[in-house]
Design an enzyme around this catalytic site. Structure first.
Site, PDB file in Angstrom:
ATOM      1  N   CYS A 112     -29.324  26.991  21.164  1.00  0.00           N
ATOM      2  CA  CYS A 112     -28.208  27.864  20.790  1.00  0.00           C
ATOM      3  C   CYS A 112     -28.612  29.312  20.528  1.00  0.00           C
ATOM      4  CB  CYS A 112     -27.478  27.290  19.568  1.00  0.00           C
ATOM      5  SG  CYS A 112     -26.612  25.736  19.907  1.00  0.00           S
ATOM      6  N   HIS A 248     -23.954  32.149  14.051  1.00  0.00           N
ATOM      7  CA  HIS A 248     -23.722  31.106  15.050  1.00  0.00           C
ATOM      8  C   HIS A 248     -22.608  30.184  14.559  1.00  0.00           C
ATOM      9  CE1 HIS A 248     -24.213  27.941  17.872  1.00  0.00           C
ATOM     10  NE2 HIS A 248     -24.968  27.160  17.126  1.00  0.00           N
ATOM     11  N   ASN A 278     -18.636  24.478  18.746  1.00  0.00           N
ATOM     12  CA  ASN A 278     -19.945  25.089  18.981  1.00  0.00           C
ATOM     13  C   ASN A 278     -20.098  25.390  20.466  1.00  0.00           C
ATOM     14  OD1 ASN A 278     -22.633  25.766  19.267  1.00  0.00           O
ATOM     15  ND2 ASN A 278     -23.426  23.988  18.162  1.00  0.00           N
TER      16      ASN A 278
END
Length: 325
Positions: A112, A248, A278
């Site tokens: 990520c 994030h 996500n």
């Protein structure tokens, strides 16, 4: 030379999948998902839409917002992704061809935090003189690689993309610090197999995303705080001087923990995990663009980015926002 973000564009597929949709085929509920993650819905790419398509749409949005001249001088394309169309050719090369750029191109895989890594590399390339401008993209079609019968992971992920042109900005603006890190001892906690069925240490690789939610949560809470404070310190600032926080977007509880530890008010943090889930490398550029569109970020504001993910990896940076007239 100061280096920062000159232009930004994003894209999320139009199809929305809500928590109630999962109730139809999984042993789960909207309340269960929302309580543990903060996610209410996510965007899903259609059957014939892949990472390159999402990246194209994000660059097209960048051009729509900033004009055709925004790509002038771009001589390197980096696509941070965990779901490339192919191992080769690089998805970045497909972007280069689509927009007829005279540029080098490569994909970057760092979990990520990929877009955070891409920004650091773009910054270094421009500062060193090896590039004039860099197109740094985070793009993911994560719903192509999840196990739809695994309620612990299927509900977490969504698809999307963000594209930024990184280049010279006026002195006093731009990136002030970067923190990049990895701890491969945590590789088993968040994994997806590719060529090797077993990694060093005889670690078996799953065929769809596997995540040890408890361990990743503990890691994320710790590293979000540590990396944030390190990036702020390296920038020569204090937490009180941070005007906006773009984390994030993986879990609302993790974001809230980081916000509290930094002592930032709620209005200085952008949270959209409830609407996108996500989206991995795409989550920070999408969040940044939404915050800009909402008028939450202004010229001269110090912005903190921080992200974590598979590897295990993390990235944090501080940037002073330049808003051209």
């Amino acid at each position: 030379m100061s280096v920062g973000i000159l232009a930004l564009g994003t894209y999320a597929p139009p199809r929305v999948m809500t928590n109630h949709d999962f109730e139809k085929f999984l042993d789960t509920t909207d309340e269960w998902i929302t309580t543990r993650t903060g996610i209410k819905e996510r965007r899903i790419a259609d059957e014939h839409e892949f990472t390159s398509d999402l990246a194209f749409r994000a660059v097209e949005d960048l051009i729509r917002r900033h004009g055709e001249s925004a790509l002038e001088g771009v001589d390197l394309v980096i696509v941070a992704t965990n779901t490339p169309d192919a191992l080769f050719p690089a998805t970045a090369a497909l972007v280069q061809n689509r927009f007829k750029l005279k540029a080098g191109a490569y994909d970057l895989l760092a979990g990520c935090p990929g877009w955070g890594y891409a920004l650091a590399q773009a910054h270094a390339m421009v500062r060193s003189g090896l590039s004039r401008k860099v197109l740094a993209i985070g793009a993911e079609a994560l719903t192509k690689i999840i196990n739809w019968q695994d309620r612990s992971t299927a509900v977490l992920f969504g698809d999307g993309a963000g594209a930024a042109v990184v280049g010279p900005v006026p002195e006093g603006y731009g990136f002030k610090s970067f923190v990049l890190g990895a701890d491969g001892s945590g590789a088993k906690e968040l994994a997806l197999g590719c060529l090797n069925p077993r990694l060093p240490g005889d670690l078996p690789m799953p065929k769809s995303i596997y995540m040890n939610g408890r361990e990743v949560f503990k890691f994320a809470v710790r590293v979000m705080n540590e990396a944030s404070l390190e990036a702020i310190q390296k920038a020569g600032l204090t937490p009180e001087q941070i005007k906006f926080f773009v984390p994030h977007q993986a879990n609302a509880r993790i974001i809230e923990s980081a916000r509290e530890r930094l002592g930032l008010p709620v209005e200085q943090v952008w949270v959209n995990v409830d609407r996108y889930g996500n989206t991995s490398t795409a989550s920070m550029p999408i969040a940044l663009q939404e915050a800009l569109d909402a008028g939450q970020i202004h010229d001269g504001d110090h912005i903190l980015f921080v992200t974590f993910g598979a590897g295990l990896t993390w990235a944090a940076s501080v940037m002073t926002w330049w808003q051209p007239d």
